[in-house]
Design a protein around this motif. Structure first.
Motif, PDB file in Angstrom:
ATOM      1  N   PHE A  64       0.843  -1.200   0.000  1.00  0.00           N
ATOM      2  CA  PHE A  64       0.000   0.000   0.000  1.00  0.00           C
ATOM      3  C   PHE A  64       0.880   1.253   0.000  1.00  0.00           C
ATOM      4  N   GLY A  65       1.864   1.287   0.894  1.00  0.00           N
ATOM      5  CA  GLY A  65       2.757   2.442   1.016  1.00  0.00           C
ATOM      6  C   GLY A  65       3.584   2.680  -0.232  1.00  0.00           C
ATOM      7  N   ILE A  66       4.047   1.615  -0.861  1.00  0.00           N
ATOM      8  CA  ILE A  66       4.831   1.762  -2.089  1.00  0.00           C
ATOM      9  C   ILE A  66       3.975   2.351  -3.201  1.00  0.00           C
ATOM     10  N   ALA A  67       2.712   1.942  -3.273  1.00  0.00           N
ATOM     11  CA  ALA A  67       1.816   2.506  -4.293  1.00  0.00           C
ATOM     12  C   ALA A  67       1.571   3.993  -4.040  1.00  0.00           C
ATOM     13  N   ILE A  68       1.453   4.392  -2.784  1.00  0.00           N
ATOM     14  CA  ILE A  68       1.275   5.819  -2.466  1.00  0.00           C
ATOM     15  C   ILE A  68       2.537   6.597  -2.851  1.00  0.00           C
ATOM     16  N   LEU A  69       3.710   6.046  -2.544  1.00  0.00           N
ATOM     17  CA  LEU A  69       4.963   6.705  -2.944  1.00  0.00           C
ATOM     18  C   LEU A  69       5.079   6.793  -4.463  1.00  0.00           C
ATOM     19  N   ALA A  70       4.651   5.749  -5.156  1.00  0.00           N
ATOM     20  CA  ALA A  70       4.685   5.772  -6.624  1.00  0.00           C
ATOM     21  C   ALA A  70       3.732   6.833  -7.167  1.00  0.00           C
ATOM     22  N   THR A  71       2.589   7.024  -6.512  1.00  0.00           N
ATOM     23  CA  THR A  71       1.647   8.071  -6.927  1.00  0.00           C
ATOM     24  C   THR A  71       2.288   9.449  -6.751  1.00  0.00           C
ATOM     25  N   ALA A  72       2.974   9.643  -5.638  1.00  0.00           N
ATOM     26  CA  ALA A  72       3.667  10.915  -5.417  1.00  0.00           C
ATOM     27  C   ALA A  72       4.742  11.123  -6.487  1.00  0.00           C
ATOM     28  N   ALA A  73       5.458  10.066  -6.847  1.00  0.00           N
ATOM     29  CA  ALA A  73       6.479  10.176  -7.888  1.00  0.00           C
ATOM     30  C   ALA A  73       5.848  10.537  -9.228  1.00  0.00           C
ATOM     31  N   VAL A  74       4.727   9.897  -9.560  1.00  0.00           N
ATOM     32  CA  VAL A  74       4.038  10.226 -10.821  1.00  0.00           C
ATOM     33  C   VAL A  74       3.611  11.683 -10.818  1.00  0.00           C
ATOM     34  N   HIS A  75       3.048  12.151  -9.713  1.00  0.00           N
ATOM     35  CA  HIS A  75       2.584  13.531  -9.631  1.00  0.00           C
ATOM     36  C   HIS A  75       3.759  14.490  -9.849  1.00  0.00           C
ATOM     37  N   LEU A  76       4.846  14.248  -9.178  1.00  0.00           N
ATOM     38  CA  LEU A  76       6.026  15.100  -9.315  1.00  0.00           C
ATOM     39  C   LEU A  76       6.564  15.059 -10.749  1.00  0.00           C
ATOM     40  N   LEU A  77       6.649  13.879 -11.325  1.00  0.00           N
ATOM     41  CA  LEU A  77       7.150  13.759 -12.695  1.00  0.00           C
ATOM     42  C   LEU A  77       6.226  14.451 -13.692  1.00  0.00           C
ATOM     43  N   LEU A  78       4.912  14.318 -13.513  1.00  0.00           N
ATOM     44  CA  LEU A  78       3.962  14.970 -14.412  1.00  0.00           C
ATOM     45  C   LEU A  78       4.096  16.483 -14.370  1.00  0.00           C
ATOM     46  N   LEU A  79       4.419  17.020 -13.209  1.00  0.00           N
ATOM     47  CA  LEU A  79       4.540  18.471 -13.069  1.00  0.00           C
ATOM     48  C   LEU A  79       5.872  19.016 -13.578  1.00  0.00           C
ATOM     49  N   LEU A  80       6.934  18.215 -13.518  1.00  0.00           N
ATOM     50  CA  LEU A  80       8.264  18.769 -13.739  1.00  0.00           C
ATOM     51  C   LEU A  80       9.041  18.222 -14.934  1.00  0.00           C
ATOM     52  N   MET A  81       8.742  17.037 -15.389  1.00  0.00           N
ATOM     53  CA  MET A  81       9.623  16.370 -16.351  1.00  0.00           C
ATOM     54  C   MET A  81       9.066  16.363 -17.764  1.00  0.00           C
ATOM     55  N   PRO A  82       9.958  16.396 -18.738  1.00  0.00           N
ATOM     56  CA  PRO A  82       9.512  16.102 -20.097  1.00  0.00           C
ATOM     57  C   PRO A  82       9.328  14.586 -20.197  1.00  0.00           C
ATOM     58  N   ARG A  83       8.336  14.131 -20.922  1.00  0.00           N
ATOM     59  CA  ARG A  83       8.025  12.703 -21.068  1.00  0.00           C
ATOM     60  C   ARG A  83       7.988  12.001 -19.716  1.00  0.00           C
ATOM     61  N   PRO A  84       7.136  12.476 -18.815  1.00  0.00           N
ATOM     62  CA  PRO A  84       7.139  11.969 -17.436  1.00  0.00           C
ATOM     63  C   PRO A  84       6.854  10.474 -17.317  1.00  0.00           C
ATOM     64  N   MET A  85       6.010   9.918 -18.161  1.00  0.00           N
ATOM     65  CA  MET A  85       5.672   8.508 -18.016  1.00  0.00           C
ATOM     66  C   MET A  85       6.802   7.601 -18.469  1.00  0.00           C
ATOM     67  N   ALA A  86       7.646   8.069 -19.371  1.00  0.00           N
ATOM     68  CA  ALA A  86       8.823   7.285 -19.739  1.00  0.00           C
ATOM     69  C   ALA A  86       9.757   7.165 -18.533  1.00  0.00           C
ATOM     70  N   PHE A  87       9.959   8.276 -17.834  1.00  0.00           N
ATOM     71  CA  PHE A  87      10.786   8.250 -16.624  1.00  0.00           C
ATOM     72  C   PHE A  87      10.136   7.376 -15.555  1.00  0.00           C
ATOM     73  N   PHE A  88       8.820   7.518 -15.370  1.00  0.00           N
ATOM     74  CA  PHE A  88       8.123   6.723 -14.366  1.00  0.00           C
ATOM     75  C   PHE A  88       8.265   5.231 -14.661  1.00  0.00           C
ATOM     76  N   ASN A  89       8.077   4.840 -15.914  1.00  0.00           N
ATOM     77  CA  ASN A  89       8.173   3.422 -16.251  1.00  0.00           C
ATOM     78  C   ASN A  89       9.572   2.876 -16.001  1.00  0.00           C
ATOM     79  N   TRP A  90      10.599   3.651 -16.331  1.00  0.00           N
ATOM     80  CA  TRP A  90      11.961   3.208 -16.046  1.00  0.00           C
ATOM     81  C   TRP A  90      12.207   3.099 -14.541  1.00  0.00           C
ATOM     82  N   ILE A  91      11.749   4.075 -13.790  1.00  0.00           N
ATOM     83  CA  ILE A  91      11.908   4.021 -12.334  1.00  0.00           C
ATOM     84  C   ILE A  91      11.215   2.783 -11.781  1.00  0.00           C
ATOM     85  N   MET A  92       9.973   2.560 -12.210  1.00  0.00           N
ATOM     86  CA  MET A  92       9.220   1.411 -11.707  1.00  0.00           C
ATOM     87  C   MET A  92       9.872   0.088 -12.104  1.00  0.00           C
ATOM     88  N   LEU A  93      10.349  -0.022 -13.337  1.00  0.00           N
ATOM     89  CA  LEU A  93      10.997  -1.268 -13.751  1.00  0.00           C
ATOM     90  C   LEU A  93      12.235  -1.560 -12.911  1.00  0.00           C
TER      91      LEU A  93
END
Length: 176
Positions: free
Chosen positions: A90-119
């Motif tokens: 549960f906690g890891i999913a909440i942290l991943a949500t926070a990471a997605v939110h931060l990446l969506l606000l700040l990064m170019p191609r945020p989901m590419a970064f998110f997928n690499w981080i998650m993998l």
């Protein structure tokens, strides 16, 4: 000579295939994030991740008879470690949500970064059980549960992020 017409049937001689010029995004236009949708979806993802952990442990301990996360005499559910494992997912999913939110606000191609981080996080979760001294079948079972939890979180948050993200508007664009 006919006067110009207004509306949809107007004849555009300089752009015969497109009645309106394309809208060019302006510099600084970024997709906007609906934080409410993102975090509601993140909470739902966290609940699903915790349940995947619980179902995985019940399957491995109860059906397959492989004792993971607690001693043999703890029964099918296990002990407090099982609950801690589910809350950890549960906690890891909440942290991943926070990471997605931060990446969506700040990064170019945020989901590419998110997928690499998650993998890479999933790879760590799969490899960690093999660093502990335990039976090989327990290590494999724990790695498999970690893999399924990680893939669940990654896939659900990809879907949630797509729904919670709207394209940015250009100035003067009256559409929502």
């Amino acid at each position: 000579m006919a006067s110009p017409q207004s509306g949809w049937d107007r004849n555009y001689q300089d752009q015969p295939t497109r009645p309106y010029p394309p809208v060019q995004p302006q510099q600084g236009d970024r997709p906007s994030v609906d934080a409410g949708k993102l975090w509601a979806g993140g909470f739902g993802t966290a609940v699903v991740a915790a349940l995947v952990a619980l179902v995985g442990i019940l399957l491995v301990r109860g059906v397959l008879g492989i004792h993971i996360l607690s001693p043999d005499d703890a029964g099918t559910y296990g002990d407090a470690t099982t609950t801690t494992y589910a809350f950890g997912a549960f906690g890891i999913a909440i942290l991943a949500t926070a990471a997605v939110h931060l990446l969506l606000l700040l990064m170019p191609r945020p989901m590419a970064f998110f997928n690499w981080i998650m993998l890479l996080v999933i790879a760590v979760g799969v490899l960690i059980p093999f660093t502990a001294s335990a039976e090989l079948e327990s290590q494999i079972a724990t790695a498999a549960i970690n893999l399924v939890i990680g893939l669940c979180i990654m896939s659900l948050l990809n879907s949630v992020a797509a729904i919670a993200t709207r394209a940015g508007r250009t100035q003067g664009d009256g559409m929502l």
